[in-house]
Design an enzyme around this catalytic site. Structure first.
Site, PDB file in Angstrom:
ATOM      1  N   GLU A   1      46.274  42.331  46.049  1.00 36.83           N
ATOM      2  CA  GLU A   1      46.063  43.696  45.585  1.00 36.83           C
ATOM      3  C   GLU A   1      45.184  43.680  44.337  1.00 36.83           C
ATOM      4  O   GLU A   1      45.151  42.675  43.610  1.00 36.83           O
ATOM      5  CB  GLU A   1      47.405  44.344  45.220  1.00 36.83           C
ATOM      6  CG  GLU A   1      48.442  44.280  46.321  1.00 36.83           C
ATOM      7  CD  GLU A   1      49.840  44.616  45.818  1.00 36.83           C
ATOM      8  OE1 GLU A   1      49.982  44.923  44.603  1.00 36.83           O
ATOM      9  OE2 GLU A   1      50.781  44.566  46.619  1.00 36.83           O
TER      10      GLU A   1
ATOM     11  N   LYS B   1      44.246  44.279  40.485  1.00 38.15           N
ATOM     12  CA  LYS B   1      45.006  44.331  39.225  1.00 38.15           C
ATOM     13  C   LYS B   1      44.321  45.326  38.300  1.00 38.15           C
ATOM     14  O   LYS B   1      43.214  45.081  37.831  1.00 38.15           O
ATOM     15  CB  LYS B   1      45.092  42.963  38.558  1.00 38.15           C
ATOM     16  CG  LYS B   1      46.048  42.962  37.367  1.00 38.15           C
ATOM     17  CD  LYS B   1      46.193  41.608  36.744  1.00 38.15           C
ATOM     18  CE  LYS B   1      47.346  41.611  35.742  1.00 38.15           C
ATOM     19  NZ  LYS B   1      47.316  42.743  34.811  1.00 38.15           N
TER      20      LYS B   1
ATOM     21  N   GLU C   1      50.894  51.202  38.922  1.00 37.52           N
ATOM     22  CA  GLU C   1      50.078  51.090  37.718  1.00 37.52           C
ATOM     23  C   GLU C   1      49.292  52.380  37.554  1.00 37.52           C
ATOM     24  O   GLU C   1      48.609  52.837  38.479  1.00 37.52           O
ATOM     25  CB  GLU C   1      49.121  49.908  37.844  1.00 37.52           C
ATOM     26  CG  GLU C   1      48.407  49.529  36.569  1.00 37.52           C
ATOM     27  CD  GLU C   1      49.193  48.563  35.703  1.00 37.52           C
ATOM     28  OE1 GLU C   1      48.706  48.216  34.614  1.00 37.52           O
ATOM     29  OE2 GLU C   1      50.304  48.150  36.116  1.00 37.52           O
TER      30      GLU C   1
END
Length: 585
Positions: free
Chosen positions: A244, A246, A296
């Site tokens: 994935e 970051k 996030e």
């Protein structure tokens, strides 16, 4: 338990340097508390009244507490200030003013309830009422209890008691063996209320602790990623992996219970009020009414879709002008994990299934406010390297690779998740997060700033200690250095904090609270720093460290880079030499 006994126990802890003895003394205090007051005693051992996510604080700063001592002891303000300058600790100032004649005998529960009521005092004139009530309580107790009361009010016991030490003591007291700390720690990582976990350990034992699952409204301690230096190293460790992007934002955990939505930071603070856009989007986009997701958050430009720098994203974390800032810097939450949905605990479920189920329950496309982060399956080194290069070209930090069959390991930093971040030209190709524990006053030109270099430490979770690894003197503007010094002075102590392991004397010691992001050229052996130091062997230090970011308000001290990570990074730098050294150790 009488509060005088509790305060005397803390006094014995303060006089003890042996960590094993500290664990035993804390265990004695927990055993001595009755079932009805054990939770209160645990909160007071943390120098807090409720778990961090509830945000309950007494709300009296240093100046107001000093004025409270003036009221409590009918003292002159100048006399209080003079003793404070001499002693450097308002708790000891209270102890010096308190009378030693017999006082009212009050229980731990009475003191806790009084402080909790005081913290909940609100409205016009609430500050004065808080000071008056605390002054009444101070007059009712003796010198040692007064010292303890003031330190609890400050949120700082100055005893070197971190959560890890309390967990170890609770394992000894409730389960009969301090080595069973991991049982309590696992429960605490899933249900971040230390007092309730300790209480459960005493009441129902190991089996009940093992059954603890996530509860909506109580944050789960985030899983953490290890680091490896290359795509090859990652795939050798994980095999086929889910990879994935970051993002350089801040990590949030979002809980939904019908129309109620809770948003928690990685420091376990309830920040729901700061992010009304994420709250509304969660209600609109989640197909299930009960869920816990993690992601996030990063600010973006809605006209271009461009991600904004971390410093801009952090401006969203504020208590005022929320609507204006939300409109100016809208957030997108890239959800990457599912911990709970419907009535099912997804923490023990393999990563591949958690990701699949997350996609099923989260509506909306890639441009939605809340979206599932993109993922790719990778088992070839070239493909992982190409994906990493693509993420860097898009302005992101790098990638995170995840083991497909791994459960969610709350609060743990392991190789189920591995991060690969953009490299610099230095041998140390990744930044580290360090805790500031002190500073040296400047000389020459730096004397006008009042600060010359920062003493920074990594975290040793096994011993609940902060071990120095760097002296940092660059990376900020002159204005930023001055602002940092003012902030650090608010947490300065006259003596080295109990949890700090340093052979370097700082001019000003600081409670280990603030985390900064640091880049260095490499990690070297050092006779001066205590990171990795065992016996007469040298420790480890960062060479030419400089600040990348100032204080990271999204991280707590125990989120800092660990001592083990520093040693692992050293091995990655000098694999042959390091392995020979570590075998000798």
């Amino acid at each position: 338990m009488k509060f005088s006994q509790f305060a005397a126990g803390l006094g014995r802890i303060e006089e003890t340097t042996s960590r094993l003895m500290i664990v035993k003394l804390v265990a004695d205090l927990l055993r001595g508390a009755s079932p009805g007051e054990r939770a209160a005693a645990t909160h007071l051992l943390q120098a807090q009244l409720r778990p961090p996510y509830e945000g309950v604080q007494i709300g009296l700063g240093e100046k107001l507490l000093a004025k409270t001592l003036v009221v409590a002891y009918a003292a002159r303000e100048k006399a209080v200030q003079r003793r404070f300058r001499a002693l450097g600790d308002l708790g000891r100032v209270a102890e010096s003013f308190a009378s030693s004649h017999p006082h009212v005998s009050v229980s731990v529960r009475h003191v806790y309830d009084a402080l909790l009521e005081l913290a909940h005092t609100a409205g016009v004139g609430s500050t004065g009422r808080k000071m008056s009530r605390l002054a009444d309580l101070l007059r009712a107790v003796g010198p040692v209890e007064a010292k303890t009361l003031v330190r609890i009010a400050q949120g700082r016991l100055r005893l070197g008691l971190g959560d890890q030490t309390i967990l170890e003591a609770a394992a000894l007291a409730a389960l009969g063996d301090r080595r069973k700390k991991s049982v309590l720690e696992q429960a605490y990582n899933v249900r971040c209320d230390l007092a309730s976990v300790v209480e459960l350990a005493f009441a129902k034992g190991e089996r009940a602790l093992a059954r603890i699952g996530p509860q909506i409204g109580i944050p789960v301690r985030p899983a953490l990623a290890q680091r490896l230096p290359s795509a090859r190293a990652i795939l050798q460790r994980l095999g086929e992996a889910q990879v994935e992007p970051k993002y350089d934002g801040f990590r949030l955990q979002v809980h939904r219970d019908g129309r109620r939505v809770f948003v928690f930071s990685r420091r376990l603070e309830n920040v729901s009020q700061m992010f009304p856009d994420l709250v509304k989007a969660t209600c609109r986009q989640l197909k299930t009414r009960r869920a816990i997701i993690e992601g996030e958050a990063i600010a973006h430009n809605p006209e271009t879709g461009e991600f904004l720098p971390f410093q801009v994203t952090m401006t969203r974390k504020r208590k005022t002008l929320i609507a204006e800032t939300s409109a100016r810097y809208p957030l997108r939450l890239f959800a990457f994990d599912l911990l709970y949905a419907g009535r099912r605990n997804y923490i023990p479920v393999p990563q591949r299934e958690r990701t699949r189920r997350l996609r099923e329950i989260l509506a909306g496309g890639p441009d939605s406010t809340v979206t599932v982060t993109e993922t790719v399956r990778v088992k070839a080194e070239r493909k992982l390297q190409d994906y990493f290069d693509d993420m860097i070209a898009r302005g992101l930090e790098g990638v995170v690779a995840k083991r497909l069959d791994a459960p969610y390991r709350a609060g743990a930093r392991g190789f189920d998740w591995v991060k690969l971040k953009r490299a610099s030209q230095s041998k140390l190709s990744d930044t580290v997060d360090l805790v500031l524990v002190g500073y040296m006053r400047g000389r020459g030109k730096r004397s006008s700033l009042g600060i010359g270099s920062l003493l920074a430490a990594c975290y040793d979770p096994n011993h609940d200690r902060f071990r120095t690894v760097a002296k940092i003197g660059s990376g900020l503007t002159d204005v930023a250095w001055k602002e940092l010094r003012v902030r650090l002075d608010g947490d300065a102590t006259q003596t080295k904090p109990a949890r700090v392991d340093s052979s370097i004397d700082a001019d000003v010691w600081v409670e280990p609270r603030y985390v900064v992001e640091v880049l260095a050229d490499e990690i070297t052996r050092s006779p001066f720093h205590t990171c990795g130091k065992r016996g007469d062997n040298a420790g480890y230090a960062l060479r030419f460290p400089r600040l990348v970011h100032g204080i990271r308000s999204d991280k707590s001290a125990t989120d800092a880079t660990t001592e083990r990570e520093i040693l692992d990074m050293y091995k990655q730098q000098w694999p042959n030499h390091a392995m020979t050294e570590l075998r000798k150790r």
